[in-house]
Design an enzyme around this catalytic site. Structure first.
Site, PDB file in Angstrom:
ATOM      1  N   CYS A  54     114.629 -39.819  43.029  1.00 12.35           N
ATOM      2  CA  CYS A  54     115.832 -39.693  42.200  1.00 12.35           C
ATOM      3  C   CYS A  54     116.857 -38.777  42.873  1.00 12.35           C
ATOM      4  CB  CYS A  54     115.405 -39.164  40.821  1.00 12.35           C
ATOM      5  SG  CYS A  54     116.696 -38.417  39.829  1.00 12.35           S
ATOM      6  N   CYS A 100     118.285 -35.908  40.747  1.00 10.40           N
ATOM      7  CA  CYS A 100     117.264 -34.859  40.580  1.00 10.40           C
ATOM      8  C   CYS A 100     117.300 -33.906  41.756  1.00 10.40           C
ATOM      9  CB  CYS A 100     115.857 -35.451  40.516  1.00 10.40           C
ATOM     10  SG  CYS A 100     115.585 -36.483  39.079  1.00 10.40           S
TER      11      CYS A 100
END
Ligand code: ZN
Length: 144
Positions: free
Chosen positions: A68, A71
């Protein structure tokens, strides 16, 4: 003298009783002698979850995954927040890939997700990465 705070150890899950006035003195865990309050996020694993959400200091969990992008860009912000909030809030990172059962139990639909726990209960949740001032003001609105 204030009531001691109950704080789980991030290393061994042992529950420590620490007087509020000693929070700034880098208290050590009575069981494993590790540092109880960290100035950086610790890794939360499925098996530690039930122990770590307990206690008198709130726990902020960043649910993330290696694939991600947002993230990853949020990680340094979370790190800085941990340094600023040491002694007020505990910060942990939950790898949603490595802990799929717990992620499902928490109902994680998008990442990054931030979940705030207090005294063993979820009290607030936010999805998406945001800048440090916004993160800190959200936490302030939660009384941190
Ligand atoms: Zn310990």
């Amino acid at each position: 003298m204030s009531e001691p705070l109950l704080i789980p150890c991030p290393h061994c899950n042992g529950l420590n009783r620490i007087p509020a006035e000693r929070l700034a003195d880098l208290p050590k865990c009575g069981r494993c002698k590790g540092q109880v309050l960290l100035s950086q996020p610790f890794e939360l694993k499925q098996g530690d979850y039930a122990s770590q959400i307990k206690g008198d200091l709130p726990l902020l969990v960043d649910v993330w995954a290696d694939w991600c992008g947002p993230c990853k860009s949020f990680a340094p912000v979370f790190q800085q927040a941990a340094a600023q909030l040491a002694g007020k809030c505990r910060l942990a990172k939950l790898d949603s890939e490595a802990n799929q059962q717990l992620s499902a139990q928490l109902g994680i639909r998008s990442i990054p997700s931030l979940i705030l726990f207090r005294n063993g209960r979820e009290v607030a949740r936010q999805s998406g990465a945001f800048p440090l001032p916004q993160l800190l003001s959200w936490l302030r609105s939660q009384g941190i």
